[in-house]
Write a protein that holds these residues in place. Structure first.
Motif, PDB file in Angstrom:
ATOM      1  N   ILE A 122      -2.087   7.741  -2.253  1.00  0.00           N
ATOM      2  CA  ILE A 122      -1.650   9.137  -2.221  1.00  0.00           C
ATOM      3  C   ILE A 122      -2.664   9.930  -3.035  1.00  0.00           C
ATOM      4  N   ARG A 123      -3.397  10.783  -2.351  1.00  0.00           N
ATOM      5  CA  ARG A 123      -4.495  11.499  -3.003  1.00  0.00           C
ATOM      6  C   ARG A 123      -4.075  12.887  -3.452  1.00  0.00           C
ATOM      7  N   SER A 124      -4.983  13.515  -4.193  1.00  0.00           N
ATOM      8  CA  SER A 124      -4.736  14.866  -4.700  1.00  0.00           C
ATOM      9  C   SER A 124      -4.281  15.798  -3.579  1.00  0.00           C
ATOM     10  N   GLY A 125      -3.210  16.531  -3.814  1.00  0.00           N
ATOM     11  CA  GLY A 125      -2.723  17.492  -2.818  1.00  0.00           C
ATOM     12  C   GLY A 125      -1.756  16.888  -1.821  1.00  0.00           C
ATOM     13  N   GLN A 126      -1.581  15.554  -1.840  1.00  0.00           N
ATOM     14  CA  GLN A 126      -0.671  14.928  -0.885  1.00  0.00           C
ATOM     15  C   GLN A 126       0.665  14.638  -1.567  1.00  0.00           C
ATOM     16  N   THR A 127       1.738  14.866  -0.834  1.00  0.00           N
ATOM     17  CA  THR A 127       3.061  14.532  -1.333  1.00  0.00           C
ATOM     18  C   THR A 127       3.716  13.602  -0.338  1.00  0.00           C
ATOM     19  N   THR A 128       4.324  12.543  -0.841  1.00  0.00           N
ATOM     20  CA  THR A 128       5.070  11.689   0.065  1.00  0.00           C
ATOM     21  C   THR A 128       6.464  11.541  -0.522  1.00  0.00           C
ATOM     22  N   SER A 129       7.474  11.667   0.348  1.00  0.00           N
ATOM     23  CA  SER A 129       8.819  11.642  -0.206  1.00  0.00           C
ATOM     24  C   SER A 129       9.761  10.842   0.664  1.00  0.00           C
ATOM     25  N   CYS A 130      10.754  10.259   0.034  1.00  0.00           N
ATOM     26  CA  CYS A 130      11.828   9.575   0.747  1.00  0.00           C
ATOM     27  C   CYS A 130      13.122  10.075   0.126  1.00  0.00           C
ATOM     28  N   LEU A 131      13.769  11.027   0.793  1.00  0.00           N
ATOM     29  CA  LEU A 131      14.958  11.625   0.205  1.00  0.00           C
ATOM     30  C   LEU A 131      16.217  10.876   0.614  1.00  0.00           C
ATOM     31  N   ALA A 132      16.055   9.765   1.318  1.00  0.00           N
ATOM     32  CA  ALA A 132      17.217   8.953   1.694  1.00  0.00           C
ATOM     33  C   ALA A 132      17.178   7.590   1.032  1.00  0.00           C
ATOM     34  N   GLY A 133      16.257   7.379   0.099  1.00  0.00           N
ATOM     35  CA  GLY A 133      16.199   6.064  -0.526  1.00  0.00           C
ATOM     36  C   GLY A 133      15.013   5.929  -1.451  1.00  0.00           C
ATOM     37  N   SER A 134      14.505   4.713  -1.553  1.00  0.00           N
ATOM     38  CA  SER A 134      13.432   4.429  -2.491  1.00  0.00           C
ATOM     39  C   SER A 134      12.086   4.453  -1.796  1.00  0.00           C
ATOM     40  N   MET A 135      11.037   4.460  -2.608  1.00  0.00           N
ATOM     41  CA  MET A 135       9.693   4.562  -2.061  1.00  0.00           C
ATOM     42  C   MET A 135       8.822   3.459  -2.639  1.00  0.00           C
ATOM     43  N   ILE A 136       8.113   2.779  -1.765  1.00  0.00           N
ATOM     44  CA  ILE A 136       7.170   1.753  -2.209  1.00  0.00           C
ATOM     45  C   ILE A 136       5.781   2.164  -1.730  1.00  0.00           C
ATOM     46  N   VAL A 137       4.820   2.227  -2.634  1.00  0.00           N
ATOM     47  CA  VAL A 137       3.463   2.633  -2.273  1.00  0.00           C
ATOM     48  C   VAL A 137       2.529   1.434  -2.419  1.00  0.00           C
ATOM     49  N   TYR A 138       1.928   1.030  -1.314  1.00  0.00           N
ATOM     50  CA  TYR A 138       0.912  -0.034  -1.345  1.00  0.00           C
ATOM     51  C   TYR A 138      -0.434   0.635  -1.568  1.00  0.00           C
ATOM     52  N   GLY A 139      -0.678   1.071  -2.786  1.00  0.00           N
ATOM     53  CA  GLY A 139      -1.923   1.772  -3.074  1.00  0.00           C
ATOM     54  C   GLY A 139      -1.760   2.511  -4.382  1.00  0.00           C
ATOM     55  N   ASP A 140      -2.667   3.447  -4.632  1.00  0.00           N
ATOM     56  CA  ASP A 140      -2.594   4.219  -5.871  1.00  0.00           C
ATOM     57  C   ASP A 140      -1.943   5.572  -5.598  1.00  0.00           C
ATOM     58  N   GLY A 145      -1.601  13.996  -6.765  1.00  0.00           N
ATOM     59  CA  GLY A 145      -0.732  13.459  -5.720  1.00  0.00           C
ATOM     60  C   GLY A 145       0.686  13.299  -6.265  1.00  0.00           C
ATOM     61  N   GLU A 146       1.668  13.241  -5.369  1.00  0.00           N
ATOM     62  CA  GLU A 146       3.058  13.228  -5.822  1.00  0.00           C
ATOM     63  C   GLU A 146       3.917  12.320  -4.944  1.00  0.00           C
ATOM     64  N   VAL A 147       4.766  11.546  -5.590  1.00  0.00           N
ATOM     65  CA  VAL A 147       5.732  10.721  -4.865  1.00  0.00           C
ATOM     66  C   VAL A 147       7.130  11.149  -5.294  1.00  0.00           C
ATOM     67  N   VAL A 148       7.999  11.406  -4.313  1.00  0.00           N
ATOM     68  CA  VAL A 148       9.366  11.819  -4.620  1.00  0.00           C
ATOM     69  C   VAL A 148      10.315  10.888  -3.884  1.00  0.00           C
ATOM     70  N   ALA A 149      11.347  10.404  -4.578  1.00  0.00           N
ATOM     71  CA  ALA A 149      12.335   9.545  -3.919  1.00  0.00           C
ATOM     72  C   ALA A 149      13.708   9.797  -4.501  1.00  0.00           C
ATOM     73  N   ALA A 150      14.717   9.638  -3.649  1.00  0.00           N
ATOM     74  CA  ALA A 150      16.096   9.760  -4.135  1.00  0.00           C
ATOM     75  C   ALA A 150      16.455   8.550  -4.991  1.00  0.00           C
ATOM     76  N   GLY A 151      15.852   7.411  -4.668  1.00  0.00           N
ATOM     77  CA  GLY A 151      16.107   6.194  -5.424  1.00  0.00           C
ATOM     78  C   GLY A 151      14.940   5.883  -6.350  1.00  0.00           C
ATOM     79  N   ASP A 152      14.498   4.631  -6.306  1.00  0.00           N
ATOM     80  CA  ASP A 152      13.426   4.185  -7.193  1.00  0.00           C
ATOM     81  C   ASP A 152      12.055   4.447  -6.572  1.00  0.00           C
ATOM     82  N   ILE A 153      11.027   4.373  -7.440  1.00  0.00           N
ATOM     83  CA  ILE A 153       9.654   4.473  -6.956  1.00  0.00           C
ATOM     84  C   ILE A 153       8.891   3.253  -7.473  1.00  0.00           C
ATOM     85  N   ILE A 154       8.274   2.534  -6.555  1.00  0.00           N
ATOM     86  CA  ILE A 154       7.485   1.368  -6.948  1.00  0.00           C
ATOM     87  C   ILE A 154       6.062   1.571  -6.428  1.00  0.00           C
ATOM     88  N   VAL A 155       5.103   1.562  -7.331  1.00  0.00           N
ATOM     89  CA  VAL A 155       3.706   1.755  -6.946  1.00  0.00           C
ATOM     90  C   VAL A 155       2.961   0.449  -7.198  1.00  0.00           C
TER      91      VAL A 155
END
Lengths: 223, 264
Positions: A122-140, A145-155
């Motif tokens: 997830i690079r500068s200016g990019q947002t990724t979100s999961c408002l129905a659960g958790s988010m897992i990012v296979y990367g940096d 950059g921004e990650v938003v999740a209703a549940g947990d966030i695992i990077v």
């Protein structure tokens, strides 16, 4: 009017149902019926925490109670907190409690029904979100950059940007990263900003809401 | 059929135009046919850096508005074989050109040339979108400082979103002495953040200023560290395997500089 078995209190993070666990489950259910029956406002759809002192219920009793609250009153149980005997304030997500609320929530909580997996940085200016659960990012997650999740966030990489777990207010949500050097962390409404110039530590870390309502970061060993 | 490569950075002043001029010249020296395209409409510089300013008659705007043929608008660089420049219009604005029009020009050019290098303007707006429109690949230029790296990261995200998969990095103006002193972000730290393939590292070279002002790309002067770096990068672009040398900072000159800065 004071009900000795169950009480309803409003805290910063929402409504808490305070339960005396020394009585049986049917008694508690009757007390809840009386308490909620007196309310003028319907509570349907509201998220609610269960607070109790030891002795703690068996997890079967707890899940029966949760089912009861969900089915009869349409409440969403967003966490179970256990009061310390000495300390009157709830220890939010304290280690012993943490596993209980996690395993219960995993069964019932709508925020945890899904996990979204992202296979990119997830690079500068990019947002990724999961408002129905958790988010897992296979990367940096890079700065900006921004990650938003209703549940947990695992990077599964380095978290250098922003992460907001528990976006709907679920304070038991956690943020885990292989390297945690974020610009800002947010869990529910709590914000944490690590000291300027913090270097990666070289081991995975977990951020969660600890006692005194602050986000604490510590080495991640296991759930 | 050649390929169109956009040379971009997000941030200004990191060496996009210098790199385009030098890589274009170096590729032509290796024997490839090359067109360098200035996409910085309204603020054109590539013709100046290449010393071709006085010979520009037609621009890409004239081609797009059908005032002249594409071949006629190309300015030939007489110092090397098969190196052409397509200049940008200085009288127009960036939004006078549409991405599709730029794409059409690039498509035509790559039918006849091995490499079409597009010099992108700074920023992420229309000028950048035009420059990237026809690109098959991208080269990101960054200097080892946080703001340039942040902007490069943003640009990489935008290029990936556009579907450009082959994105390579050139780290420009790296000073091994400063890295060693801990005052500059190292090559590995830059790669760690941007997470794309490294095409090359160009060391800080004061000769760039003189060569820019004279309008003679650095690669015409054999032996300067910057020129050698650009030639190695050009060879990598043609598919040759050329290792990226680790930089040394233990030369006599930098030691003297160190000695002075310590004793200030």
């Amino acid at each position: 009017m004071e009900n000795s078995i169950v009480k309803l209190r409003g805290y910063k993070d929402g409504l808490h149902l305070i339960i005396n666990p020394k009585v049986s489950l049917p008694e508690i259910e009757t007390a809840i019926h009386e308490l909620l029956g007196e309310m003028n406002q319907p509570l349907a759809g509201t998220s609610i925490h269960i607070d109790m002192r030891p002795p703690i219920f068996t997890s079967e009793d707890l899940s029966n109670l949760e089912t009861h609250l969900t089915e009869k009153y349409d409440l969403v149980v967003s966490g179970v907190n256990v009061f310390d005997e000495k300390n009157e304030s709830p220890i939010l997500a304290a280690p012993a409690t943490h596993s209980i609320s996690q395993s219960l929530a995993a069964d019932n909580h709508p925020d945890l029904e899904h996990a979204q997996i992202v296979h990119q940085t997830i690079r500068s200016g990019q947002t990724t979100s999961c408002l129905a659960g958790s988010m897992i990012v296979y990367g940096d997650v890079n700065p900006g950059g921004e990650v938003v999740a209703a549940g947990d966030i695992i990077v599964l990489g380095t978290l250098r940007g922003n992460a907001h777990a528990g976006a709907h207010g679920r304070l038991t949500s956690v943020i885990i990263a292989m390297e945690l050097v974020p610009l800002q962390l947010q869990i529910g409404t709590y914000v944490n900003r690590p000291p300027v110039g913090q270097k990666p530590r070289g081991y995975p870390e977990i951020a969660r809401v600890g006692a005194e309502d602050i986000i604490i970061v510590e080495e991640f060993i296991k759930f | 059929m050649g390929k169109v490569i956009v040379i971009t950075s997000g941030k200004g002043g990191v060496g996009k135009t210098t790199s385009t001029a030098n890589l274009g010249t170096a590729l032509a020296m290796i024997g490839k046919t090359v067109v360098v395209v200035d996409a910085d409409v309204g603020l054109r510089n590539l013709d100046v850096v290449m010393g071709l300013e006085s010979r520009v008659v037609y621009t890409s705007m004239d081609v797009i508005e059908k005032r002249c043929d594409l071949d006629k608008a190309l300015v030939k660089d007489r110092r090397v074989e098969d190196l052409m420049l397509l200049a940008a219009s200085q009288r127009n604005r960036k939004d006078d050109i549409k991405p599709e029009q730029m794409q059409e020009v690039c498509e035509k050019l790559k039918e006849e040339y091995d490499f079409v290098l597009v010099d992108s303007p700074a920023g992420i707006e229309q000028g950048f979108r035009n420059a990237a429109a026809g690109a098959d690949e991208a080269i990101i230029i960054t200097t080892p400082d946080v703001s340039a790296i942040r902007d490069a990261d943003r640009i990489i995200g935008l290029l990936q979103h556009q579907g450009i998969d082959s994105i390579n990095l050139i780290i420009n103006r790296l000073s091994p002495t400063l890295v060693k002193k801990g005052n500059m972000i190292s090559k590995n730290d830059v790669l760690d953040i941007l997470n794309i393939d490294l095409l090359g590292v160009v060391p800080e070279d004061t000769g760039v200023i003189a060569s820019t002002n004279r309008g003679v790309p650095l690669v015409h002067n054999d032996g300067s560290p910057g020129a050698e770096a650009y030639i190695r990068i050009a060879r990598r672009m043609t598919g040759q395997r050329v290792p990226i040398p680790e930089m040394r900072d233990d030369n006599f000159f930098s030691n003297i500089l160190n000695w002075f800065s310590r004793n200030k």
